[in-house]
Design an enzyme around this catalytic site. Sequence first.
Site, PDB file in Angstrom:
ATOM      1  N   CYS A   1      17.870  -3.347   4.485  1.00  0.00           N
ATOM      2  CA  CYS A   1      16.589  -4.922   4.522  1.00  0.00           C
ATOM      3  C   CYS A   1      16.911  -5.119   3.078  1.00  0.00           C
ATOM      4  O   CYS A   1      15.722  -4.665   2.076  1.00  0.00           O
ATOM      5  CB  CYS A   1      15.043  -4.722   4.959  1.00  0.00           C
ATOM      6  SG  CYS A   1      14.262  -6.202   5.110  1.00  0.00           S
TER       7      CYS A   1
ATOM      8  N   ASP B   1      14.913  -7.725 -16.435  1.00  0.00           N
ATOM      9  CA  ASP B   1      13.951  -7.549 -16.180  1.00  0.00           C
ATOM     10  C   ASP B   1      13.824  -6.984 -13.795  1.00  0.00           C
ATOM     11  O   ASP B   1      15.361  -7.060 -13.888  1.00  0.00           O
ATOM     12  CB  ASP B   1      12.972  -9.292 -15.570  1.00  0.00           C
ATOM     13  CG  ASP B   1      11.475  -8.723 -15.620  1.00  0.00           C
ATOM     14  OD1 ASP B   1      11.590  -7.135 -15.317  1.00  0.00           O
ATOM     15  OD2 ASP B   1      11.163  -9.759 -15.641  1.00  0.00           O
ATOM     16  N   ASP B   2      13.003  -6.680 -13.685  1.00  0.00           N
ATOM     17  CA  ASP B   2      13.509  -6.397 -12.280  1.00  0.00           C
ATOM     18  C   ASP B   2      13.426  -7.856 -11.664  1.00  0.00           C
ATOM     19  O   ASP B   2      14.940  -7.650 -10.750  1.00  0.00           O
ATOM     20  CB  ASP B   2      12.526  -5.486 -12.090  1.00  0.00           C
ATOM     21  CG  ASP B   2      11.236  -6.036 -11.835  1.00  0.00           C
ATOM     22  OD1 ASP B   2      10.944  -6.840 -11.173  1.00  0.00           O
ATOM     23  OD2 ASP B   2      10.066  -5.806 -12.888  1.00  0.00           O
TER      24      ASP B   2
ATOM     25  N   CYS C   1       0.782  -1.610  -0.154  1.00  0.00           N
ATOM     26  CA  CYS C   1      -0.240  -0.037  -0.458  1.00  0.00           C
ATOM     27  C   CYS C   1       1.090   0.844  -0.252  1.00  0.00           C
ATOM     28  O   CYS C   1       1.430   1.358   0.052  1.00  0.00           O
ATOM     29  CB  CYS C   1      -1.283   0.540   1.386  1.00  0.00           C
ATOM     30  SG  CYS C   1       0.359  -0.246   2.629  1.00  0.00           S
TER      31      CYS C   1
ATOM     32  N   SER D   1       9.549  -1.231 -15.147  1.00  0.00           N
ATOM     33  CA  SER D   1      10.897  -0.947 -14.172  1.00  0.00           C
ATOM     34  C   SER D   1      11.852  -1.348 -14.404  1.00  0.00           C
ATOM     35  O   SER D   1      13.139  -0.805 -14.313  1.00  0.00           O
ATOM     36  CB  SER D   1      10.365  -1.941 -12.617  1.00  0.00           C
ATOM     37  OG  SER D   1       9.652  -3.190 -13.208  1.00  0.00           O
TER      38      SER D   1
ATOM     39  N   CYS E   1       8.736 -12.250   2.445  1.00  0.00           N
ATOM     40  CA  CYS E   1       8.925 -10.982   3.251  1.00  0.00           C
ATOM     41  C   CYS E   1       8.579 -10.763   4.323  1.00  0.00           C
ATOM     42  O   CYS E   1       7.343 -11.612   4.478  1.00  0.00           O
ATOM     43  CB  CYS E   1       9.552  -9.980   1.832  1.00  0.00           C
ATOM     44  SG  CYS E   1       9.111  -8.265   2.873  1.00  0.00           S
TER      45      CYS E   1
ATOM     46  N   CYS F   1      14.474 -10.859   1.896  1.00  0.00           N
ATOM     47  CA  CYS F   1      14.085 -11.325   0.621  1.00  0.00           C
ATOM     48  C   CYS F   1      14.908 -11.919  -0.159  1.00  0.00           C
ATOM     49  O   CYS F   1      15.055 -13.149  -1.062  1.00  0.00           O
ATOM     50  CB  CYS F   1      12.746 -11.119  -0.209  1.00  0.00           C
ATOM     51  SG  CYS F   1      13.704  -9.718  -1.172  1.00  0.00           S
TER      52      CYS F   1
ATOM     53  N   CYS G   1      14.010  -0.879   2.795  1.00  0.00           N
ATOM     54  CA  CYS G   1      13.791  -1.956   1.829  1.00  0.00           C
ATOM     55  C   CYS G   1      14.775  -1.984   0.719  1.00  0.00           C
ATOM     56  O   CYS G   1      14.502  -1.089  -0.120  1.00  0.00           O
ATOM     57  CB  CYS G   1      12.462  -2.013   1.329  1.00  0.00           C
ATOM     58  SG  CYS G   1      11.827  -3.370   0.878  1.00  0.00           S
TER      59      CYS G   1
END
Length: 524
Positions: free
Chosen positions: A455, A366-367, A18, A304, A403, A458, A257
Amino acid sequence: MGTSVLPGERPDRLEEECAVFGVFAPNDDVARMTCFGLQALQHRGQESAGIAVGDGETILVEKDLGLVTQVFNEASLAALPGRVAVGHVRYSTSGGCTWEGAQPHISAIDEVLIALAHNGTLVNTASLRARIYDAGLQLRSGTDSEAAAKLIGKFTQESHHITEGIRRAMQMIEGAYAMVLASPTTLYAFRDPNGIRPLCLGELPDGRGWVVASESCGLDIVGAAYVRDVRPGEILRIDETGLRSVQGVEPRPYRACIFEYVYFARPDSVLDGQSVYQARRMMGRVLAREAPVQADLVLGVPDSGVPSAMGFAAESGIEYADGIVKNRYVGRTFIEPTQELRQLGIRLKLNPLPSVIGGKRVVVIDDSIVRGNTSRKLVSILRDAGATEVHLRVVSPEVTWPCFYGIDTDTRDQLIAANMTHEEMRDFIGCDSLAFISMEGLRASVPDVQNAGFCDACFTGDYPVSIPSSMARDSFKTKADYARGFDTASALDGLADRAGGSAAHTPAHGRAAAVSPVPSASRS
């Protein structure tokens, strides 16, 4: 990379949960400003939207499922007059998209209403809810955000000061949070002590007021100048007397993050003083040095992947081309497609240009790769469009851990990199070669503006906030673990808590003994 728009499908990427927005501007149309701010932040959540406004006497709120432009119109904005406003757009996991989960959450402190909006996830929600029920309070939804609002209300009643109520709540809640809160007269903003989720402060021209937003693009759209990021553990209080800052809880090691720079944030945003666009270009340059390839064209997966593709092309000397077209008017949808349309899959969002890539060896930037299904489809349609070779390069390391801090991720058995070798992933995806940026390369691409760290759990499994052992179920089991009867709970026994709480995740021998995600209904 995420292109899933079909009902019931899991997005093949990490999804932000969000965004929040807040404004104090007594002489402006704060509801309209918030609406525009939320539109700028729409990429962070598309399932619900809401605005709450303080008019000096009470709080008015309008929220519903849907995009910002579906929830609000001229009539609904005109019905929200006031001097202070907070807003929210939400992305939830499957099953968590309900009206009750839409924000801002409204809570009563005696006769005074407050409205709270939250980006992030609290990891100790179960214990918080138990304390709330013990206090005789009721919860209408399963969200951790409502639990935070109830705690703030409870402690404000006891202390008679909202700032103190927020401070005492911050001492109890654990996890990742960037929150904005409105009373009828005042705007508050506060951030978790590790600074995991982003939150920045801006000032309106001519001293008209202040704005806070998850990203600086939310400031730009309303004409606010970026001032700084909200500091970890800080509480901002903004009213007609001006802006005041207090330290709600002691800051911990800074752990913003890092995936914000890879994918979540808009490329025109600035996070902690760092341009997201420039960071992505540098990721492409670093990746070109780490994983060179002989090819004719460099393609970026929109949107992205494009800045990184430009960086890769500049560093490698291979020509960059716009060879993949994105349909920007296809978003998350609840319209059930026919079986024929479902089989088209990725083409609902991405379509290659045969006139550009036909007969060419292409490098696709790609991301990230999460489950691998979308990457597989993309490689297939590029070959169908005439590409003679498809080399996949990814500007994030392998996603191998879930995560728990406000991002929607699969359990480990669904993460392709946690279950396959590079060679197996390449064969599954169908590309001629596959390479990921190294963890060191990613860190080098984002200057460490806080002289601390990020952080990157992941990718590494190194979690900065303790994950309660009660959450340890099946989310860390790989397919191989299931096959051999791996006992997550037993593996937790005797583990030292890296973050200073109860038993938590500690990586060992390439595996983790830790946690399961917060159920989707309790995500913010």
